[in-house]
Design a protein around this motif. Sequence first.
Motif, PDB file in Angstrom:
ATOM      1  N   ALA A 182       0.811  -1.214   0.000  1.00  0.00           N
ATOM      2  CA  ALA A 182       0.000   0.000   0.000  1.00  0.00           C
ATOM      3  C   ALA A 182       0.848   1.270   0.000  1.00  0.00           C
ATOM      4  CB  ALA A 182      -0.925   0.005   1.214  1.00  0.00           C
ATOM      5  N   ARG A 183       2.172   1.126  -0.040  1.00  0.00           N
ATOM      6  CA  ARG A 183       3.056   2.306  -0.019  1.00  0.00           C
ATOM      7  C   ARG A 183       2.725   3.283  -1.142  1.00  0.00           C
ATOM      8  NH1 ARG A 183       8.741   2.664   2.056  1.00  0.00           N
ATOM      9  NH2 ARG A 183       9.218   0.793   3.293  1.00  0.00           N
ATOM     10  N   LEU A 184       2.914   4.579  -0.832  1.00  0.00           N
ATOM     11  CA  LEU A 184       2.825   5.639  -1.823  1.00  0.00           C
ATOM     12  C   LEU A 184       4.130   6.435  -1.805  1.00  0.00           C
ATOM     13  CD1 LEU A 184      -0.776   6.952  -1.079  1.00  0.00           C
ATOM     14  CD2 LEU A 184      -0.060   5.541  -3.020  1.00  0.00           C
ATOM     15  N   PRO A 185       4.484   7.111  -2.900  1.00  0.00           N
ATOM     16  CA  PRO A 185       5.701   7.918  -2.899  1.00  0.00           C
ATOM     17  C   PRO A 185       5.606   9.043  -1.869  1.00  0.00           C
ATOM     18  CG  PRO A 185       4.878   7.588  -5.133  1.00  0.00           C
ATOM     19  CD  PRO A 185       3.810   7.099  -4.216  1.00  0.00           C
ATOM     20  N   VAL A 186       6.714   9.316  -1.198  1.00  0.00           N
ATOM     21  CA  VAL A 186       6.778  10.415  -0.241  1.00  0.00           C
ATOM     22  C   VAL A 186       7.296  11.652  -0.966  1.00  0.00           C
ATOM     23  CG1 VAL A 186       7.837  11.261   1.890  1.00  0.00           C
ATOM     24  CG2 VAL A 186       7.169   8.852   1.692  1.00  0.00           C
ATOM     25  N   ALA A 240      -3.243  -1.570   8.339  1.00  0.00           N
ATOM     26  CA  ALA A 240      -2.755  -2.040   7.044  1.00  0.00           C
ATOM     27  C   ALA A 240      -3.768  -1.724   5.964  1.00  0.00           C
ATOM     28  CB  ALA A 240      -2.484  -3.544   7.083  1.00  0.00           C
ATOM     29  N   ALA A 241      -3.399  -0.835   5.031  1.00  0.00           N
ATOM     30  CA  ALA A 241      -4.243  -0.517   3.879  1.00  0.00           C
ATOM     31  C   ALA A 241      -5.657  -0.130   4.292  1.00  0.00           C
ATOM     32  CB  ALA A 241      -4.269  -1.687   2.898  1.00  0.00           C
ATOM     33  N   ALA A 253      10.499   7.517   4.721  1.00  0.00           N
ATOM     34  CA  ALA A 253       9.567   6.621   4.049  1.00  0.00           C
ATOM     35  C   ALA A 253       9.105   5.507   4.983  1.00  0.00           C
ATOM     36  CB  ALA A 253      10.209   6.017   2.810  1.00  0.00           C
ATOM     37  N   SER A 254       9.989   5.093   5.898  1.00  0.00           N
ATOM     38  CA  SER A 254       9.623   4.034   6.836  1.00  0.00           C
ATOM     39  C   SER A 254      10.547   4.053   8.037  1.00  0.00           C
ATOM     40  CB  SER A 254       9.672   2.659   6.164  1.00  0.00           C
ATOM     41  OG  SER A 254      11.003   2.325   5.805  1.00  0.00           O
ATOM     42  N   ALA A 255      10.140   3.340   9.072  1.00  0.00           N
ATOM     43  CA  ALA A 255      10.950   3.187  10.279  1.00  0.00           C
ATOM     44  C   ALA A 255      10.801   1.753  10.778  1.00  0.00           C
ATOM     45  CB  ALA A 255      10.504   4.167  11.357  1.00  0.00           C
ATOM     46  N   ARG A 256      11.850   1.264  11.383  1.00  0.00           N
ATOM     47  CA  ARG A 256      11.841  -0.069  12.000  1.00  0.00           C
ATOM     48  C   ARG A 256      12.417   0.105  13.400  1.00  0.00           C
ATOM     49  NH1 ARG A 256      12.455  -5.413   9.762  1.00  0.00           N
ATOM     50  NH2 ARG A 256      12.033  -6.867  11.489  1.00  0.00           N
ATOM     51  N   MET A 257      11.673  -0.314  14.403  1.00  0.00           N
ATOM     52  CA  MET A 257      12.123  -0.085  15.776  1.00  0.00           C
ATOM     53  C   MET A 257      11.849  -1.306  16.650  1.00  0.00           C
ATOM     54  SD  MET A 257       9.163   2.719  16.744  1.00  0.00           S
ATOM     55  CE  MET A 257       9.135   3.388  15.076  1.00  0.00           C
ATOM     56  N   VAL A 288       5.297   2.455   7.932  1.00  0.00           N
ATOM     57  CA  VAL A 288       5.397   3.071   6.614  1.00  0.00           C
ATOM     58  C   VAL A 288       4.640   4.388   6.687  1.00  0.00           C
ATOM     59  CG1 VAL A 288       4.707   2.897   4.191  1.00  0.00           C
ATOM     60  CG2 VAL A 288       5.674   0.916   5.359  1.00  0.00           C
ATOM     61  N   THR A 289       5.280   5.477   6.291  1.00  0.00           N
ATOM     62  CA  THR A 289       4.673   6.785   6.506  1.00  0.00           C
ATOM     63  C   THR A 289       3.606   7.141   5.483  1.00  0.00           C
ATOM     64  OG1 THR A 289       6.446   7.899   5.271  1.00  0.00           O
ATOM     65  CG2 THR A 289       6.749   7.653   7.659  1.00  0.00           C
TER      66      THR A 289
END
Length: 284
Positions: free
Chosen positions: A41-45, A134-135, A78-82, A107-108
């Motif tokens: 579902a990502r979109l361009p930032v 999600a989406a 665009a994204s983060a993982r923590m 995902v932003t």
Amino acid sequence: MLGKLLIAAGMLATISLAATTLGKRRWEAGTKALRERIEAARLPVMPRTVDLDALDGLPAPVQRYFRTVLRQGMPMLASARMQHRGMFNMGSQEASWKPFESDQLVVTRRPGFDWDARIAMMPGLPVHVHDAYAAGEGVLHAALLGLVPLADMHGGAGIAQGELMRFLAEAAWYPTALLPGQGVRWEAVDAYQARATLADGPVSVTLQFRFNADGLIDTVQAEVRGRTVGKRIVPTPWQGRFWNYQTRSGMLVPLEGEVSWLTAEGALPYWRGTITAIEYQAAK
């Protein structure tokens, strides 16, 4: 007699190990599928870099916040993982704090996240939890050992709104997602507070942010959020609190926080955690 007891103990240990292994595999497969939905579902930032000169017109405390935590020209996220560790209150009326560890993907654009947690109910009996958006769909799934369902809620409306609230509140950890160019609309309240509204399709949420004297987010509050009490969802005021800001990838982000339900009897904290690792992916 002793021999029979030893055989029984060995069988129980074998069954427990098999259940743990099967549960882990099933849970990991579910995590993979859920995160693939978020990624799809990502979109361009856009824009790809932070422009602090474009903040004119925002409420004064919001402008001060962005100028405090971000730098001109730095990459948008665009994204983060923590990863987190902390304590989770499993009691709905009386406190029952249990240790947890978690891995979270964010995902932003389009907004999405998956909080994949393991809560230690007792030695050898973890509860696995997905709390996700999600989406456009909210997800709350919990299972003992990753096998025995304890909660399983999916869908739009109330649960989606509650999860999008979480995404917006936790944007203190990925602050470029709060910029107005990322879909957030800011409204002035006073010198230290502002309201933020974020819409994703038909799902729209508004939270009130309070900033401290240093220009950092102190608390985030919702007038109501769906609270699970037994088998019921009870609309309840909700608050997140952040502190211990440190520099990560050139941004000031809080490494500790607490989340509470604000009940008629007072605040009922249910999540206290520390970020132990965080990595960012820049917009491309």
